[in-house]
Design a protein around this motif. Sequence first.
Motif, PDB file in Angstrom:
ATOM      1  N   SER A  91       0.945  -1.609  -0.375  1.00 13.73           N
ATOM      2  CA  SER A  91       0.377   0.620   0.204  1.00 13.73           C
ATOM      3  C   SER A  91       0.736   0.828   0.393  1.00 13.73           C
ATOM      4  N   PHE A  92       1.895   1.774   1.008  1.00 11.21           N
ATOM      5  CA  PHE A  92       2.739   2.438   0.601  1.00 11.21           C
ATOM      6  C   PHE A  92       3.100   2.363  -0.822  1.00 11.21           C
ATOM      7  N   THR A  93       4.018   1.477  -1.118  1.00 12.12           N
ATOM      8  CA  THR A  93       4.300   1.512  -3.022  1.00 12.12           C
ATOM      9  C   THR A  93       3.237   2.179  -3.826  1.00 12.12           C
ATOM     10  N   ALA A  94       2.318   1.559  -3.831  1.00  9.14           N
ATOM     11  CA  ALA A  94       1.001   1.978  -4.333  1.00  9.14           C
ATOM     12  C   ALA A  94       1.291   3.642  -4.441  1.00  9.14           C
ATOM     13  N   MET A  95       1.120   4.383  -2.635  1.00  2.00           N
ATOM     14  CA  MET A  95       0.777   5.194  -2.841  1.00  2.00           C
ATOM     15  C   MET A  95       1.828   6.440  -3.470  1.00  2.00           C
ATOM     16  N   ALA A  96       3.241   5.484  -3.792  1.00  2.00           N
ATOM     17  CA  ALA A  96       4.695   6.231  -4.038  1.00  2.00           C
ATOM     18  C   ALA A  96       4.553   6.467  -5.678  1.00  2.00           C
ATOM     19  N   VAL A  97       3.766   5.243  -6.171  1.00  5.59           N
ATOM     20  CA  VAL A  97       3.307   5.592  -7.612  1.00  5.59           C
ATOM     21  C   VAL A  97       2.886   6.536  -7.872  1.00  5.59           C
ATOM     22  N   MET A  98       1.181   6.449  -7.601  1.00  5.46           N
ATOM     23  CA  MET A  98       0.336   7.749  -7.549  1.00  5.46           C
ATOM     24  C   MET A  98       0.706   8.655  -7.677  1.00  5.46           C
ATOM     25  N   THR A  99       1.603   9.349  -6.204  1.00  2.29           N
ATOM     26  CA  THR A  99       2.004  10.558  -6.320  1.00  2.29           C
ATOM     27  C   THR A  99       2.657  11.264  -7.653  1.00  2.29           C
ATOM     28  N   LEU A 100       3.720  10.272  -7.783  1.00  2.00           N
ATOM     29  CA  LEU A 100       4.332  10.521  -9.496  1.00  2.00           C
ATOM     30  C   LEU A 100       3.312  10.128 -10.153  1.00  2.00           C
ATOM     31  N   VAL A 101       2.407   9.666 -10.264  1.00  2.50           N
ATOM     32  CA  VAL A 101       1.222   9.864 -11.631  1.00  2.50           C
ATOM     33  C   VAL A 101       0.350  11.271 -11.443  1.00  2.50           C
ATOM     34  N   GLU A 102       0.054  11.458  -9.951  1.00  5.52           N
ATOM     35  CA  GLU A 102      -0.810  12.882 -10.034  1.00  5.52           C
ATOM     36  C   GLU A 102       0.481  14.301 -10.841  1.00  5.52           C
ATOM     37  N   ARG A 103       1.862  13.773 -10.606  1.00  5.21           N
ATOM     38  CA  ARG A 103       2.443  14.266 -10.697  1.00  5.21           C
ATOM     39  C   ARG A 103       3.002  14.742 -12.359  1.00  5.21           C
ATOM     40  N   GLY A 104       2.533  13.375 -13.032  1.00  5.46           N
ATOM     41  CA  GLY A 104       2.916  13.170 -14.516  1.00  5.46           C
ATOM     42  C   GLY A 104       3.666  12.554 -15.058  1.00  5.46           C
ATOM     43  N   GLY A 105       4.780  12.041 -14.098  1.00  5.93           N
ATOM     44  CA  GLY A 105       6.022  11.045 -13.815  1.00  5.93           C
ATOM     45  C   GLY A 105       6.006  10.021 -14.258  1.00  5.93           C
ATOM     46  N   ILE A 106       4.950   9.242 -13.611  1.00  4.62           N
ATOM     47  CA  ILE A 106       4.281   8.413 -14.250  1.00  4.62           C
ATOM     48  C   ILE A 106       3.305   8.323 -14.746  1.00  4.62           C
ATOM     49  N   GLU A 107       2.710   7.013 -16.309  1.00  5.39           N
ATOM     50  CA  GLU A 107       1.382   7.174 -16.826  1.00  5.39           C
ATOM     51  C   GLU A 107       0.369   6.224 -16.516  1.00  5.39           C
ATOM     52  N   LEU A 108       0.044   5.936 -15.478  1.00  6.52           N
ATOM     53  CA  LEU A 108      -0.659   4.885 -15.167  1.00  6.52           C
ATOM     54  C   LEU A 108      -1.535   3.962 -15.774  1.00  6.52           C
ATOM     55  N   ASP A 109      -1.618   4.170 -17.701  1.00  2.08           N
ATOM     56  CA  ASP A 109      -2.669   3.511 -18.367  1.00  2.08           C
ATOM     57  C   ASP A 109      -1.419   3.341 -19.028  1.00  2.08           C
ATOM     58  N   GLY A 110       0.213   3.979 -19.331  1.00  4.32           N
ATOM     59  CA  GLY A 110       0.616   3.727 -19.473  1.00  4.32           C
ATOM     60  C   GLY A 110       1.556   2.295 -19.888  1.00  4.32           C
ATOM     61  N   PRO A 111       2.166   1.579 -20.656  1.00  4.65           N
ATOM     62  CA  PRO A 111       2.972   0.588 -20.873  1.00  4.65           C
ATOM     63  C   PRO A 111       4.815   0.495 -19.947  1.00  4.65           C
ATOM     64  N   VAL A 112       4.218   0.524 -19.398  1.00  7.26           N
ATOM     65  CA  VAL A 112       6.011  -0.747 -17.999  1.00  7.26           C
ATOM     66  C   VAL A 112       6.935  -0.097 -18.857  1.00  7.26           C
ATOM     67  N   ALA A 113       6.990  -1.023 -20.520  1.00  4.28           N
ATOM     68  CA  ALA A 113       8.352  -0.573 -20.635  1.00  4.28           C
ATOM     69  C   ALA A 113       8.618   0.314 -21.396  1.00  4.28           C
ATOM     70  N   ALA A 114       7.875   1.316 -21.570  1.00  2.37           N
ATOM     71  CA  ALA A 114       7.753   2.195 -22.453  1.00  2.37           C
ATOM     72  C   ALA A 114       8.267   3.676 -20.703  1.00  2.37           C
ATOM     73  N   GLN A 115       8.375   3.052 -20.389  1.00  2.00           N
ATOM     74  CA  GLN A 115       8.978   3.584 -19.091  1.00  2.00           C
ATOM     75  C   GLN A 115       9.660   3.409 -17.956  1.00  2.00           C
ATOM     76  N   LEU A 116      10.489   2.471 -18.132  1.00  2.45           N
ATOM     77  CA  LEU A 116      11.330   1.763 -17.454  1.00  2.45           C
ATOM     78  C   LEU A 116      11.870   0.970 -17.905  1.00  2.45           C
ATOM     79  N   PRO A 117      12.989   1.553 -18.574  1.00  2.00           N
ATOM     80  CA  PRO A 117      14.161   1.120 -19.460  1.00  2.00           C
ATOM     81  C   PRO A 117      15.119  -0.253 -18.549  1.00  2.00           C
ATOM     82  N   GLY A 118      15.405  -0.703 -19.557  1.00  2.33           N
ATOM     83  CA  GLY A 118      16.182  -2.109 -18.815  1.00  2.33           C
ATOM     84  C   GLY A 118      14.821  -3.369 -18.504  1.00  2.33           C
ATOM     85  N   PHE A 119      13.658  -2.700 -18.479  1.00  4.05           N
ATOM     86  CA  PHE A 119      12.679  -4.398 -18.525  1.00  4.05           C
ATOM     87  C   PHE A 119      11.798  -4.971 -19.976  1.00  4.05           C
TER      88      PHE A 119
END
Length: 476
Positions: A91-119
Amino acid sequence: MKSLMSLLAAALTFTATPATPATPATAAPELTPAAVDAYLREAMESTGVPGVSVVVTRGGEVVHAAGYGHDSAGRPVTEDTPMRVASVSKSFTAMAVMTLVERGGIELDGPVAAQLPGFTMADPRAARITVRQLLNQTSGLSDRTVDIGATERATSLADYTARLAGSRLAADPGTRWEYCNVNYDLAARLVEVASGRRFGDYLRERVFGPLGMTSSAFSDKVVPVADGYNSLFGAWLPRPELAGFHDDSGAGGAITTAADMGKWLIAQAGDGRPPVGRQSLEAMHRPTKLRPYGMGWGIEDNGQLVHSGNLFTYNAVEAVSPKTGYGFAVMTNSATLYDPTYDIMLGLTALSEGRSPQGPGNDRQLFEAVLAAIALVAAGLGVLGAVRARRWAAKRAGRPRWRVGVRLLPALIPVAVLAAYPDLVTVLVNGRTVTWAQLAYFPAPMSITLVVAALAGLGVTIARICVLCKLTRYTN
């Protein structure tokens, strides 16, 4: 959770709910600190656990926070005693992700591979996994198709991500729910990449810090924590936590206190200036169509948000009730075949709803007493079988070898079960990978009982074969 075999998954139990309102949806009886304290002292006595810390909140207030018992260094457990909380970390990890979603740093419904080099994975479907699917546990990732042993040897989240390259998915993304810690370790790595900071540092600055959770971290180098306990046939043994959740593990690396968990539960209710807005809280608490599980939270039949966490020397559970506005966190510095944290939480829930709680029992001692009895009987039968080996062999000395071999097989059944032990447990816990090292921790009473039975069966078999060989040589 709370069956013997389900606990073997170590961090498996959860349940979750829609967003919790900031004010109680229905009138609830007043739960006093005295009533909570009396119940917890009774629970402490009935379960016999070494130490437990608990917090109860309602809306924006802490009703009661306290600790009971002692840690492995002999210090009293208080509301400020650091505890490992295992999968409550999600639940802490999900909160961290959502803080970045709100700031535009992570696209919640975007592919992980496009946002995470090395995956990358040895499965083209992995390119379609979205961030939301990671948090909802619907990505298709599974212990059954990921090399969990390799990931447990990772030295960082970047290394962890790289070790997934040869693994495959168990299902198309978004088509099946399956609990898998890899989802949340990948989410933690995504936080690192999107924020440019180590995962634990980002949590401290953007989640724990704003909430005033000054005694919480994702590393025991930041917040030292005492060794927990395992119970071995009734005796509490202090043991260091089994390696596997490296520093910054988004799946289960969090260390926190009851006092800090009070601030966390208040934030989950929408009070206490949570790090994200109402829409993000609702998204984290909203179940999927595939399973009543949101983002680090599950939903129970009564609508209560719950997530448990089970390590090999610590257990924990958190819960928030949209019906009454109460929140609960229960943490123990021990892990056994029976985990009482969930039952204690249910008792507190009952109190908050004006019902009489059913106190947790001492199933740990019952389980372990039964296992001890089985081990003693197996050892006794082994000795008796070895003593009577000559009589057994004399009756079968002239019979065909295949018939003698068939009569030897029953004594070797425990040996076959022991040889397949980790694989059998893996099947029983729905494919979650289980290792020999893990089976030497809180399942140790069961493991020892099986070893004793296997040695007894093997000893009897060897004694019978030796006598048969001597008799055969003599008659020939």
